[in-house]
Scaffold this motif. Structure first.
Motif, short mmCIF file in Angstrom:
data_model
loop_
_atom_site.label_atom_id
_atom_site.label_comp_id
_atom_site.label_asym_id
_atom_site.label_seq_id
_atom_site.Cartn_x
_atom_site.Cartn_y
_atom_site.Cartn_z
N LEU A 63 58.41 -14.43 -12.78
CA LEU A 63 59.17 -14.24 -13.66
C LEU A 63 59.90 -12.84 -13.04
N TYR A 64 60.59 -13.58 -12.04
CA TYR A 64 61.39 -12.24 -12.21
C TYR A 64 63.35 -12.80 -12.92
N GLY A 65 63.17 -14.22 -13.16
CA GLY A 65 63.59 -15.62 -14.00
C GLY A 65 63.72 -14.96 -15.33
N ARG A 66 62.75 -14.77 -16.06
CA ARG A 66 62.48 -15.07 -17.23
C ARG A 66 63.19 -12.74 -17.55
N ALA A 67 62.14 -12.08 -16.72
CA ALA A 67 63.60 -10.79 -16.93
C ALA A 67 64.71 -11.12 -16.80
N CYS A 68 64.69 -12.04 -15.57
CA CYS A 68 66.66 -11.73 -15.54
C CYS A 68 67.48 -11.97 -16.54
N GLU A 69 66.88 -13.17 -17.34
CA GLU A 69 67.44 -13.80 -18.57
C GLU A 69 66.50 -12.77 -19.33
N GLY A 70 66.32 -12.28 -19.35
CA GLY A 70 66.54 -10.10 -20.53
C GLY A 70 66.90 -9.42 -20.46
N GLY A 71 67.85 -9.62 -19.10
CA GLY A 71 68.74 -8.70 -19.04
C GLY A 71 68.19 -8.14 -17.46
N LYS A 72 67.20 -7.53 -17.03
CA LYS A 72 66.63 -6.81 -15.77
C LYS A 72 67.80 -6.85 -14.56
N MET A 73 68.71 -6.80 -14.62
CA MET A 73 69.41 -6.91 -13.72
C MET A 73 68.70 -6.88 -12.37
N ALA A 74 67.89 -6.25 -11.84
CA ALA A 74 66.92 -6.12 -10.45
C ALA A 74 66.35 -7.59 -10.40
N ALA A 75 65.80 -7.62 -11.30
CA ALA A 75 65.23 -9.07 -11.48
C ALA A 75 66.05 -10.03 -10.97
N CYS A 76 67.30 -9.66 -11.30
CA CYS A 76 67.95 -11.18 -10.88
C CYS A 76 68.52 -10.83 -9.64
N PHE A 77 68.32 -9.34 -8.98
CA PHE A 77 68.54 -9.48 -7.41
C PHE A 77 67.42 -9.51 -7.07
N ASN A 78 66.39 -9.20 -7.19
CA ASN A 78 64.82 -9.65 -6.46
C ASN A 78 65.06 -11.65 -6.02
N LEU A 79 65.08 -12.23 -7.38
CA LEU A 79 65.64 -13.44 -7.52
C LEU A 79 66.45 -14.08 -6.79
N ALA A 80 67.25 -13.91 -6.49
CA ALA A 80 68.98 -13.95 -5.59
C ALA A 80 67.99 -13.98 -4.10
N LEU A 81 67.60 -13.05 -3.95
CA LEU A 81 66.71 -12.67 -2.74
C LEU A 81 65.22 -14.40 -2.19
N LEU A 82 64.80 -14.19 -2.88
CA LEU A 82 64.10 -14.92 -2.85
C LEU A 82 64.79 -17.09 -2.65
N TYR A 83 66.12 -17.32 -3.30
CA TYR A 83 66.12 -18.19 -3.50
C TYR A 83 67.13 -18.42 -2.06
N VAL A 84 67.63 -16.80 -1.18
CA VAL A 84 68.41 -16.73 -0.36
C VAL A 84 67.72 -17.76 1.44
N ASP A 85 66.32 -16.65 1.09
CA ASP A 85 64.23 -17.18 1.71
C ASP A 85 63.75 -18.14 1.46
N GLY A 86 64.27 -19.12 0.68
CA GLY A 86 63.56 -20.10 0.02
C GLY A 86 62.15 -20.02 -0.35
N LYS A 87 61.92 -18.62 -0.22
CA LYS A 87 60.65 -18.28 -1.07
C LYS A 87 59.73 -18.82 -2.38
N GLY A 88 59.30 -19.54 -2.41
CA GLY A 88 58.72 -19.66 -3.89
C GLY A 88 59.94 -20.39 -4.92
N VAL A 89 61.04 -21.12 -4.02
CA VAL A 89 62.05 -21.85 -4.36
C VAL A 89 62.70 -22.36 -3.49
N ALA A 90 63.67 -23.37 -4.26
CA ALA A 90 63.78 -23.81 -2.92
C ALA A 90 65.83 -23.13 -2.42
N LYS A 91 65.59 -23.33 -1.37
CA LYS A 91 66.44 -22.14 -0.60
C LYS A 91 68.20 -23.17 -1.15
N ASP A 92 68.55 -22.06 -1.67
CA ASP A 92 69.54 -21.90 -2.80
C ASP A 92 70.77 -20.94 -2.73
#
Length: 133
Positions: free
Chosen positions: A81-110
């Motif tokens: 959902l964050y990825g979809r919103a990020c692609e749709g221009g919602k920058m807070a979603a890009c930020f939240n998705l980045a946090l998930l990548y930092v922690d490897g939560k729901g996605v591979a750590k990257d």
């Protein structure tokens, strides 16, 4: 201020296909303003707004999935959902998705992907992403 009247108007707007109405109605259900608090109903309305192309609905629904509020906790679905919103221009979603990548939560750590998303959110005007992680 009349939350009950707002509920009625937002319901009418949502039923008429106006996704901002669905989103605003979801906020009222999530917060219990003008209606009984119902986080599951809020999630359903955010989902409708998201499916209708209202990216803040996708973002808010992602938050609910990340914290398990009104829906079962599901970091992978939150990331989608964050990825979809990020692609749709919602920058807070890009930020939240980045946090998930930092922690490897729901996605591979990257950390590289996280950095790219932080940079995108910062460039897009979301100041918390500019603080450097």
């Amino acid at each position: 201020k009349d939350d009950a009247r707002a509920t009625s108007l937002y319901t009418r707007a949502c039923e008429g296909g106006y996704m901002t109405g669905c989103f605003n109605l979801a906020l009222l259900y999530e917060e219990g303003k003008g209606v009984l608090k119902d986080e599951a109903r809020a999630a359903s309305l955010y989902s409708r707004a998201c499916e209708g192309g209202y990216m803040t609905g996708c973002f808010n629904l992602g938050v609910l999935y990340e914290v398990g509020k009104g829906v079962a906790k599901d970091d992978a679905h939150a990331a989608t959902l964050y990825g979809r919103a990020c692609e749709g221009g919602k920058m807070a979603a890009c930020f939240n998705l980045a946090l998930l990548y930092v922690d490897g939560k729901g996605v591979a750590k990257d950390k590289s992907r996280a950095h790219s998303l932080f940079k995108r959110a910062c460039s897009g005007g979301y100041e918390p992403a500019c603080l450097g992680r």
